[in-house]
Design an enzyme around this catalytic site. Sequence first.
Site: not given
Ligand SMILES: *Cc1c(COP(=O)(O)O)cnc(C)c1O
Length: 418
Positions: A57, A110, A182, A207
């Site tokens: 972990r 988000y 983010d 992404k």
């Molecule tokens: C998809 C996304 C997230 C979350 O990511 P996951 O891996 O799907 O949990 C966070 N911020 C943005 C801008 C996103 O597009």
Amino acid sequence: MTDARPETILTHAGTAPFDHHGIVNPPVYHASTVLFPSVAALEAADATPFETINYGRMGTPTSQALEQAVAELEGGFRAVTAASGLAAIATALTAFTKAGDHILVTDSAYGPTRRFCSEVLARFGVAVEYYDPLIGAGIAALIRPETRVVYLESPGSLTFEVQDVPAIAAAARAAGAVVLMDNTWATPLYFRPFDHGVDVSIHAATKYIVGHSDAMLGLMVCTEAAWEPVKRAAVRFGTCAGPDDVYLGLRGLRTLAVRLRRHGQAALALADWFSVQPEVERVLYPARPEDPGHGLWRRDFGGASGLFAVQFRPCSRRAVAALLDPLDLFGIGYSWGGFESLVLPVHPRRHRSATRWDAPGPLIRFHAGLEDIDDLIADLDRGFGRLRAALDEGEEPKENESVGAAHTRKGPVGPLNP
Ligand SMILES: *Cc1c(COP(=O)(O)O)cnc(C)c1O
């Protein structure tokens, strides 16, 4: 690799072939138990819990390779891996907050980030306040003595406002607050958060870093001061990621620069094409000179990725369905950053409280994939033919039939989808 440029770092960071029989890529370590040769060695490892791998972990050489590569690429001190982008966001927010604290979160965040703040952090006594993403240095007026975190997302992944990150970060830091951002849209390649005052840069590596729509992965890249609290929170929560997904992140990273360049080129071509369609009110993509965020984007960003949105003039749900449903190359679905094109009707009105989203027509988000750009445009062109046919057939949209209006809701918002 001091002085190496980003594409060189992408190609070589986190690899050590001669530690692994000369094999180019690091091995995928599947691990729970880690053995020690003696009790003394086990106790020595336990004495430095955030530095030593004493259990699966806590990470593996595979996750450390990814963390090292991304931290080097982005110019951070170290990084921490999580099982998803949202897990990374939740871990980072929790690392710096306690009951009685106040946090400021951009209104463009988000949706699931908002729901974590409003439904979880708030329940544990953290006061959550949303702010206008375009507030800039004006954020200073919202900062209280108990403000611990200022959270940014730029551009917003539904509405694409570009934030004045240096101005917001400077005000936050002057007040002793931690700056979380983010940075998923820009990736470490197109925005350098640590040059602009950010303490923790968060990525939904799901992404563009993974880049192939086949794994969930999150990353928190930290300054030296932020690393220990973030790592500690991750360890306390049991935040970690599966080894195969971590490997897919490392593998995706190698081609990030070439993929992003192409995603951005396609997005700009599509955005320009949309902008001249009479049914389109405006295109939300900071790389276009007409975009209100273009000046800040040019000042602070090194490029634009493949995600943008199109604000349509008011039209019926039926007409939007006629456009979108039969598209051959654009899948209808959540997420983005993979090799394929996607489309999604989005509803910023549901995700706002500090600012209003009043545009009466539907807002449709597009992800430009790696397909041939002319093929993408031809697909969209056929779609607009169907849209026009549906509009010609139909009456003027009734108020409650317009997509924007139909999705205005009252009360506790937020379906359980992403
Ligand atoms: C998809 C996304 C997230 C979350 O990511 P996951 O891996 O799907 O949990 C966070 N911020 C943005 C801008 C996103 O597009």
